[in-house]
Structures are given as structure tokens and as C-alpha cells.
Design an enzyme around this catalytic site. Structure first.
Site, short mmCIF file in Angstrom:
data_model
loop_
_atom_site.label_atom_id
_atom_site.label_comp_id
_atom_site.label_asym_id
_atom_site.label_seq_id
_atom_site.Cartn_x
_atom_site.Cartn_y
_atom_site.Cartn_z
CG ASP A 104 4.18 -8.53 4.29
OD1 ASP A 104 5.21 -8.83 3.64
OD2 ASP A 104 3.67 -9.27 5.14
CG HIS A 159 -4.08 -8.72 1.86
ND1 HIS A 159 -4.62 -8.81 3.12
CD2 HIS A 159 -2.75 -8.53 2.05
CE1 HIS A 159 -3.69 -8.67 4.03
NE2 HIS A 159 -2.52 -8.50 3.41
CG HIS A 256 3.23 -3.55 6.89
ND1 HIS A 256 3.65 -3.87 8.16
CD2 HIS A 256 2.41 -4.56 6.49
CE1 HIS A 256 3.11 -5.02 8.54
NE2 HIS A 256 2.35 -5.46 7.54
#
Length: 803
Positions: A104, A159, A256
Site C-alpha cells: 500500500d 489517500h 507497505h
């Protein structure tokens, strides 16, 4: 004098001046528009960059917890992949001993490429959920990602927590990210992961409508089974342990590649892959997991595949033929269309790129494996592709220009502050030197001098001008050069019948020609030049000519004052004049590089003017041109603060624009004309290497970029920190007020006009910026204007209290 009156019904042919004014007006409008477009472009670049960095239209709200009673129980207990089946949410699970590595918040310029290298070295694919704004900033990383065989999904553009956003904002976040992917890698995608999402059981009443909307739009929403918690930086061992599924279950695992320090992730990831491979796990993408589940369902039936110990999680949701939009693959899972666009969003439309027969058999060999693992990708074409490339290009421009603008802002800020400091120091030094009791230029000049008054249609002002000269305490002859006036200016002067006043009439040829005519006909060796709308104080001429007692002095600049200062525009110009004459000119005088003798009040040695070729018609700023020529000719140019003249400043914004445009453009012309002084030796080289850089920096470059301070300030006030930005702007204003107050003190002016200074900074400076941009464009395009005539009212007379 006999005048010819045109016959009625016949239009008078326009004069040369009127034709020139018409051409000037025709040229001015498109250049003004271009100047405004440049300002708009700067603002747009700033807004785009701020939007990408989450400063503009940012929404930092994140929902911590909420009720979930409106979410179906089967949804909360299912997942982690929610495909779209006929516009509704259709949950899917990851097959046993299968891992979908998801990443992500990328791409990131530091970590993403390193993660890609780890995946490539270990021969495993990943699924990257990308933030659109980051995609536009680092498109090469996304292209490498796709070319390497990884799959990508949408993680919104900025985001934001979509549960707080309107439907329009949600769709905009999706569309902008799709455009970013199209511009970066030439693809779009049907995969989606919401920011701040986790396991499916975290869906609440606010986020559930978002996922329903995603299904209607054809998106596959991807959650996780296992969170590595690498964002907490708990240590490599903890990351590997937390990311390991229990009891051989399949899992969508979250790592991530952006959003903070990911050094621990880079160390843990290869160890984790090796550990899971040793346990018999295989790695695939979201689309690969869906295809594997369909293949398992088709080949193993209800009895289960591989392990033979019962149904895999994927079978529990696919039985009944819903996984492929009602076809159930006919038991083969191919049908010539592989996923048919349904497992990854039945409403997504369009063929899956690279799909081939046998894709559902689980062979995953060669090109077929790549097409299966990137089945969510669609090739971007047409408008989407070109808009995406345009978006990436615009962001690249913003990414390049904003640091340059920020650096320019620092340079401008340092230059402005340095200029203020230098002006204050040198102005004080100049004032103390010239106002000492013992200071003298030499023997007092008492011989007569010639005063030249060029006039074009000055009937409103000319009588006040002549009357002020008549009161001069120094012996003078007055030469009025009428430059083809059509309003009877010359007749008015002649009607005054003043003995020492001569009127010279000439065809309209412009101000330089009028001044040269006056110089040729002057009777004395010192000539004073002034404008036809200017009023001299009685002792102005006497004080102005005293520096000529020094044989090195070839020209003297006087102190021009704004007479019509009681309007807003007049007050702005008054502040500008006082600061310019009492700070700038004092500084230039000490540095011996005075750039301009003001047209309103200046004196010259006649021999010096003739020596340098007289007033030139090569530029619009003949006063700057002749001053620089004087320097290059070896003459010294000085400033006499006590020689005061009162002039009528433009009374409207249109007139002000016209005047300042001529001044700024003329100054550029003069600097270009005398550019060889940069390499000359002697006095000419001194001006070229000292005066010319100062003029370029302080009168062209700094004013052009000074509005950056205001633009950045407004931007910061709205989108960053209002109070901090306001305090910074006020600090700069205070510095300017201090300088202005000191200039007013030197000139014994009333401080009350300084109350207009904040408004001057907000409005006047922006206009001067546009004028300078306009002038720069004109200079670059080779435009040319003639002497422009401003409308006069004649309201400026001899100042009160001056006899």
C-alpha cells in the site's frame, strides 16, 4: 496664427501620434492577456503541486469506529476479495497455501524500486495499491512495476477516507488515479483498496455504501487477511511472524512500500518469502488468486482440490456459478475469455489484456501466467491515454517548477532584504555627507542656464509650469519646444508675453527630438530639462546646477515629488517616489552608477549632451538612455536632493499602466542598447559591471518575481498555516514600512501616507508585476511604441508654502 478647420462631414486624418497610439493599443491587449495567463499558470502549478502533496483540498479525517448493523453478516465474515457480480458485491477468499502479497501507499522513490528488486530476485509477483498523486510524481516506478509482471490497484488519488466523501469526490478520486495509471504505464485497473481499510470485518455502516458503489462501478475491492504491521516498525522478526498465515490458510498479506521508514520491511520481505516457500506456499496476485480459485473449483468440484480435505474457502463462494457472472465457466473456466472481466468486476467492460485459452487450468506457464496475474489491467486507449499522459506531464512540470520557484523565492527574498539593508546604510551615508555644513561642490554657480520644456498638448499645465519658472531665484532662459501640439499650447505660452521665454515650434516628432531641438537652440552651457506638466520650486534651478562646480559632473538628477497625492493611486505613487528618490538614488549616487535622470527635473552640461549624441530615439526611456550614455562617456552623474519639482502623476490605473509600461520597457531597451558596457574598461565598464547588474536585479528581476512572495503567502494562508503565513507577510511589510518611514524622514514628508502602504503591497505591486511581464513580452516580441501622452488636469501648481 491661422488654423485650418476641417470641413463638416469629412473626418480628419489621424496624426502620427494618434496612429502610434492606435498601434500601441492594438498590441497591448494580447500581451496583457499573456501576462495574466502567466500569472494564472503559476497559480495553477502551485495548486496542482499542493493537491498532489495533500495541501490543497486535503481531508485528514479518519473514522475510528462506527456501527456495522447495516452490513450483511456474510460480508463481515467473508473476504478478503469482493468482486463485482452484476453490480453487487461477491466475496471471494484466497485459496489454501496461497499468498497474495499486497503493498500500500506507493510508489515511493526510495523503497518501491527496492521492493520490486526483492520480488524479482525471488521470482514472485506482488499487487500494489497505488496512490494516484504518487503515481503522477513517480511514473517510472509504476511502469517498471507493470513491466515486471506485478498487478496494480487503486488506493485513491489523495489517500482520503472515502466514508466521509461525497459520491462526486469518490468518483473523482477513482478517475484521477485511473488517468495517472494510464499516463504512467498505459493501463487502467479494476482493483481497488480503500485507504485505512483492514479486514472485511471492519466494514461499518459508513464504508459499506462505498464498497457497494465500487461493485456497481465494476471494481474488485481487496481487503486483507493478515497485516504484517510493518508500518509500526516492530522489528524484522515480528513482521515475519505477524505476516505468516495460520493453519496453511491462504491470505492477502499487507506490506507497505511507502508512507514512512520501510527499512525493516526491506529486510523482512526476502526472509518472509523464503520462509513461506519452504512451507509450500505459492505467491500470486489478486487476479492470480481468483483464477486459481476458479480452476480449483472447475477441476476438483465440490470434493475439493489438492488437499482433498474439504472445500477450499474459494469454493464456498463460487459454487452455484456466480463467480463468472452466471456462467460458472461451464466446468472449464476458459471459454476463450479467461476471467471474462467478471471476477475482477463484471461492470468493468473490455477484454482482459493477454487472456488466453487455458487460463483457468492453473498451468500458469509462460505468457499465460503473466496475463492471468495482471488480468485486472486494461489497456488505456483514446482520450483516457492522452489525458493521462497530459496529467503526468503537468505534474512533471509542477515537480520541476515548484522547487525552482521556491529557490527563486529565497533568492528574491534575500535580494529584497539585502537591497533594503544596503539602501538604508548608503542613504544614511549619503545624507550625512551632503548635508554637512562644510560640504560644497565648489564655487557657487551663478551664471544663467537654459531651461528646456518639451510640450505636446499641455494646455492644462503649461501656464503653471512657466509661472513656476518665472519665480526662479536663478537666472534662466526658458525654451518651450512645442512638438506639434493641436490644443494651442504654443499659443498660450506666447500669449503670456514673458521676456525670457522662447517658443520653438516643430512637427510632431517625439520628446527626444523636442529636447534635442531645445539643446541646439540653448544659449548657455548648462541646460535644465523638465516635463511640460511639472512645477519647479523657486530655488530648484539654483540648487540643481550647483554640482556643476565640480568639473567631473556631467548631469544632475533632481527630486521629483507627486503633486496629486490625495487620491489612492496618487498616494501609492507618492510612496514610491519618496522611497525611490531618497533611498535608491542616494545609493546609486554613492556607487557612481545613477541609472536615470528623471524627465521631470534634470540638468546637463550642454557639451556632454552633444558629445554623447544628444537624446536618442532608440528607446522609450530617453532619460535612462542619456544617463547611461553619460556614464559611458566618462561623466559623473549625481543626485541633488534639495532641488525639488512637483509633477502630476497618472490619475487612473489605465494611465498609470501606460506610463509604467513605457518606463519599464524603455529601461530594458536602454540596458540592451548599452550591453557592451559589461565588457568595457574605464567609467563605461564601471557602470556595466556595477550599475547595470543592480538595475537588472532590482528594477526588473526582483519586481517580476516579488509577487511570488504574495502568491506563496496567499497559498500558505489558505492551504497550509494561516497565522504563520500572515505573520511572515506582516514581518516583510514591517521591514518595508521601516525603510519607507526613513525615506519620508529624510525628505521631511508626512507619515500619514504610509497608512496606504499595506494596500499598495496588495494591489499596486501586482499591477507593476503585470506591467513588467507585459514589457518583457514586448521586448521579446520586438514591439515598439512612440512617446505616449497622458491626460493632464493641471491641478498641480506651486506648492502651498512655497513662494
Amino acid at each position: 496664427m491661422t488654423k485650418t478647420t476641417p470641413s463638416r462631414g469629412r473626418r480628419r486624418a489621424p496624426s502620427r501620434m494618434e496612429r502610434a497610439a492606435g498601434k500601441a493599443a492594438a498590441l497591448q491587449k494580447p500581451r496583457v492577456i499573456l501576462a495574466l495567463l502567466l500569472l494564472l499558470g503559476l497559480t495553477s502549478v502551485m495548486l496542482l503541486d499542493g493537491y498532489l502533496r495533500g495541501e490543497v483540498f486535503s481531508d485528514q479525517r479518519v473514522r475510528d469506529s462506527a456501527a456495522y448493523d447495516e452490513v450483511p453478516k456474510k460480508i463481515l465474515e467473508a473476504g478478503p476479495i469482493f468482486t463485482a457480480s452484476n453490480g453487487t458485491v461477491d466475496p471471494k477468499s484466497v485459496p489454501k497455501k496461497t499468498i497474495v502479497l499486497t503493498f500500500d501507499d506507493g510508489p515511493n522513490p526510495t523503497y518501491t524500486e527496492k521492493v520490486l528488486k526483492i520480488l524479482q530476485d525471488n521470482d514472485v509477483p506482488g499487487t500494489f495499491f497505488l496512490v494516484g498523486s504518487m503515481v503522477t510524481r513517480y511514473p517510472d516506478a509504476v511502469k517498471d512495476m507493470v513491466d515486471q509482471g506485478n498487478e496494480v490497484g487503486i488506493h485513491t488519488f489523495t489517500h482520503v477516507d472515502l466514508s466521509y466523501q461525497s459520491t462526486a469526490r469518490v468518483e473523482r478520486e477513482l478517475n484521477q488515479t485511473q488517468l495517472a495509471l494510464a499516463g504512467a504505464a498505459g493501463i487502467t485497473t479494476t482493483l481497488f483498496r480503500a485507504p485505512y481499510s483492514a479486514e472485511a470485518d471492519a466494514i461499518d455502516n459508513y464504508s459499506w455504501p462505498v464498497y457497494q458503489r465500487m461493485a456497481k462501478l465494476g471494481y474488485t475491492s481487496v481487503f486483507i487477511d493478515t497485516d504484517s504491521d510493518d508500518w509500526k516498525q516492530p522489528g524484522v522478526a515480528s513482521i515475519i511472524k505477524t505476516a505468516t498465515p495460520k493453519k496453511n490458510k491462504g491470505a492477502s498479506v499487507l506490506f507497505h512500500d511507502a508512507g514512512g521508514d520501510r527499512d525493516q520491511t526491506l529486510v523482512a520481505l526476502p526472509k518472509y518469502i523464503k520462509k513461506m516457500k519452504a512451507k509450500g506456499y505459492t505467491f500470486t496476485t489478486v487476479s492470480g488468486a481468483l483464477a486459481k480459485g476458479r480452476a480449483s473449483s472447475a477441476t476438483g468440484g465440490a470434493g475439493g482440490a489438492g488437499a482433498g480435505t474439504g472445500q477450499q474457502p474459494i469454493d464456498q463462494t463460487e459454487n452455484g456459478g456466480t463467480a463468472n457472472g452466471g456462467t460458472a465457466n461451464g466446468g472449464t473456466a476458459n471459454g476463450g475469455t479467461a476471467n471474462g472481466g467478471t471476477a475482477n468486476g463484471g461492470a468493468a467492460n473490455g477484454r482482459q489484456p493477454g487472456a488466453a485459452a487455458g487460463a483457468g487450468t492453473g498451468t500458469a506457464a509462460g505468457a499465460t501466467a503473466t496475463s492471468i496475474e495482471q488480468a485486472a489491467h486494461r489497456k488505456a486507449t483514446g482520450t483516457t491515454l492522452y489525458e493521462g499522459k497530459a496529467l503526468v506531464a503537468a505534474v512533471a512540470l509542477a515537480e520541476w517548477s515548484m522547487p525552482a520557484l521556491a529557490s527563486g523565492l529565497v533568492v528574491v527574498g534575500v535580494a529584497v532584504m539585502g537591497r533594503f539593508a544596503m539602501m538604508l546604510v548608503l542613504a544614511r551615508t549619503h545624507y550625512r555627507q551632503r548635508n554637512k555644513r562644510r560640504f560644497s561642490w565648489g564655487p557657487e554657480i551663478t551664471r544663467p542656464v537654459s531651461v528646456i520644456v518639451p510640450a505636446y498638448n499641455e494646455k492644462e499645465c503649461i501656464e503653471n509650469t512657466i509661472n513656476s519658472l518665472v519665480q526662479s531665484t536663478h537666472p534662466i532662459e526658458i525654451i518651450v519646444v512645442d512638438d506639434g501640439s493641436t490644443d494651442g499650447t504654443a499659443d498660450l505660452v506666447e500669449a503670456m508675453r514673458i521676456p525670457n521665454v522662447r517658443v520653438l515650434r516643430q512637427e510632431n516628432a517625439g520628446k527626444p527630438a523636442a529636447l534635442n531641438n531645445g539643446v541646439r537652440n540653448a544659449s548657455y552651457d548648462i541646460v535644465v530639462m523638465m516635463d511640460g506638466d511639472t512645477v519647479f520650486e523657486p530655488d530648484a534651478v539654483r540648487r540643481l546646477v550647483q554640482p556643476f562646480a565640480n568639473g567631473e559632473v556631467g548631469a544632475v538628477a533632481g527630486n521629483a515629488k507627486v503633486g496629486n497625492r490625495d487620491t489612492v493611486i496618487g498616494a501609492w505613487q507618492h510612496i514610491e517616489y519618496v522611497m525611490g528618490f531618497n533611498l535608491d538614488r542616494r545609493m546609486y549616487d554613492l556607487l557612481r552608477c545613477m541609472p536615470t535622470i528623471p524627465g521631470a527635473i534634470g540638468a546637463f552640461r550642454r557639451e556632454a549632451v552633444l558629445e554623447v549624441g544628444g537624446m536618442s530615439e532608440d528607446t522609450l526611456a530617453e532619460d535612462t538612455d542619456i544617463t547611461i550614455a553619460m556614464h559611458r562617456g566618462g561623466w559623473r552623474v549625481v543626485y541633488e536632493e534639495h532641488a525639488r519639482a512637483w509633477t502630476e502623476a497618472p490619475g487612473s490605473l489605465k494611465q498609470l499602466w501606460s506610463q509604467r509600461y513605457r518606463w519599464s520597457y524603455g529601461t530594458m531597451q536602454a540596458l540592451w542598447k548599452h550591453r557592451k558596457s559589461l565588457t568595457d574598461r574605464g567609467p563605461s565598464g564601471r557602470f556595466g559591471r556595477v550599475g547595470m547588474p543592480l538595475v537588472v536585479i532590482f528594477q526588473i528581476v526582483t519586481p517580476v518575481f516579488a509577487p511570488l512572495i504574495d502568491v506563496f503567502t496567499v497559498y500558505s494562508m489558505i492551504f497550509v498555516d494561516f497565522w504563520a503565513s500572515l505573520l511572515a507577510w506582516l514581518a516583510v511589510l514591517v521591514v518595508q514600512l521601516v525603510c519607507a518611514a526613513y525615506a519620508f524622514r529624510l525628505d521631511r514628508e508626512k507619515y500619514r501616507y504610509l497608512l496606504m502602504m499595506p494596500l499598495q503591497q496588495l494591489a499596486y505591486r501586482q499591477m507593476m508585476y503585470l506591467v513588467l511581464i507585459h514589457s518583457c513580452i514586448t521586448a521579446l516580441t520586438g514591439g515598439r511604441l512612440r512617446w505616449q501622452k497622458l491626460k493632464r488636469t493641471g491641478e498641480v501648481g506651486t506648492p502651498a508654502g512655497v513662494s
